[in-house]
Design a protein around this motif. Structure first.
Motif, PDB file in Angstrom:
ATOM      1  N   VAL A   8       3.337  16.440   2.682  1.00 25.15           N
ATOM      2  CA  VAL A   8       2.475  15.396   3.240  1.00 25.15           C
ATOM      3  C   VAL A   8       1.056  15.902   3.024  1.00 25.15           C
ATOM      4  N   VAL A   9       0.399  15.392   2.002  1.00 30.46           N
ATOM      5  CA  VAL A   9      -0.898  15.940   1.582  1.00 30.46           C
ATOM      6  C   VAL A   9      -1.964  15.752   2.655  1.00 30.46           C
ATOM      7  N   LEU A  83      -6.244   8.120  -1.485  1.00 30.43           N
ATOM      8  CA  LEU A  83      -5.938   6.716  -1.686  1.00 30.43           C
ATOM      9  C   LEU A  83      -4.432   6.574  -1.523  1.00 30.43           C
ATOM     10  N   ALA A  84      -4.022   6.071  -0.388  1.00 29.08           N
ATOM     11  CA  ALA A  84      -2.603   5.919  -0.095  1.00 29.08           C
ATOM     12  C   ALA A  84      -2.446   4.799   0.931  1.00 29.08           C
ATOM     13  N   ALA A  89       6.550   3.308   1.294  1.00 29.87           N
ATOM     14  CA  ALA A  89       7.899   3.795   1.566  1.00 29.87           C
ATOM     15  C   ALA A  89       8.562   4.413   0.336  1.00 29.87           C
ATOM     16  N   ARG A  90       7.914   4.277  -0.838  1.00 31.18           N
ATOM     17  CA  ARG A  90       8.523   4.841  -2.046  1.00 31.18           C
ATOM     18  C   ARG A  90       8.470   6.361  -2.011  1.00 31.18           C
ATOM     19  N   VAL A  91       9.476   6.978  -2.614  1.00 35.36           N
ATOM     20  CA  VAL A  91       9.572   8.431  -2.656  1.00 35.36           C
ATOM     21  C   VAL A  91       9.026   8.920  -3.997  1.00 35.36           C
ATOM     22  N   SER A 130       0.136   7.348  -4.787  1.00 29.80           N
ATOM     23  CA  SER A 130      -1.047   7.826  -4.062  1.00 29.80           C
ATOM     24  C   SER A 130      -1.883   8.735  -4.949  1.00 29.80           C
ATOM     25  N   ALA A 131      -3.127   8.932  -4.532  1.00 30.69           N
ATOM     26  CA  ALA A 131      -4.031   9.886  -5.195  1.00 30.69           C
ATOM     27  C   ALA A 131      -4.778  10.635  -4.102  1.00 30.69           C
TER      28      ALA A 131
END
Length: 192
Positions: A8-9, A83-84, A89-91, A130-131
């Motif tokens: 979890v960034v 940016l998320a 919900a995608r893995v 995400s980025a």
């Protein structure tokens, strides 16, 4: 606890990420490097993830710390912007990194802000999850950590030309020099 999931960034208890690439020279050696990592789990270390480059050449270690990193030799980063979507919900199935050599802290922030401003308002490629933009604590690097559904999704986005405008920002910003970017798959991870 071993969990073999992407980190979890934007974890709120993390102050520093230590990101260490290591040459492996082959797929079998990538796994050997992870098995040989006898990282001492200090109280401030909250997660470690090991990624294998898809070309078989390297392993990337992504270690998250709640306190000052102890005994780490990689580059220390702090998360600057992400940016998320909150409802994502995608893995992730593929990590893509892009690293840039920059001329100081002001250039780091200006560069990331310019990249984000150039991104389309819509969601972008359907495989992009995400980025996360990391700034090295010494002011010399920017690392873009992006999560994708699959390696194929990232390849399709690259081939479609969707990154051309961003590449012009990479290449045309004074005081910023692109370094190598790679695609990775998760090998192993653990977190507290």
């Amino acid at each position: 606890m071993a969990d073999s999931t992407f980190p979890v960034v934007a974890r709120p208890d993390v102050t520093t990420a230590v990101i260490t690439p290591q040459y492996a020279g082959g797929v079998e050696r990538q796994r050997d490097l992870v098995r040989a990592d006898d990282r001492v789990r200090h109280s401030g270390l909250v997660s470690v993830s090991w990624f294998a480059s898809t070309d078989g050449e390297s392993v990337l270690t992504y270690a998250q710390w709640a306190d000052e990193p102890v005994g780490e030799t990689g580059v220390r980063y702090r998360l600057y912007r992400s940016l998320a979507r909150t409802d994502e919900a995608r893995v992730p199935g593929c990590l893509v990194t892009a690293v840039f050599d920059v001329d100081g802290p002001e250039r780091q922030r200006t560069f990331v802000d310019s990249l984000i401003a150039a991104l389309p308002d819509e969601d972008g490629h359907p495989g992009a999850i995400s980025a996360h933009f990391h700034l090295s604590t010494d002011g010399t690097r920017v690392l873009n950590y992006t999560e994708w559904t699959t390696e194929q999704a990232h390849l399709e986005a690259t081939e479609s030309g969707n990154h051309d405008e961003l590449y012009e920002i990479f290449a045309g910003t004074p005081g910023v020099r692109p370094l190598r970017g790679l695609r990775y798959h998760l090998l192993d991870s653990w977190s507290t």
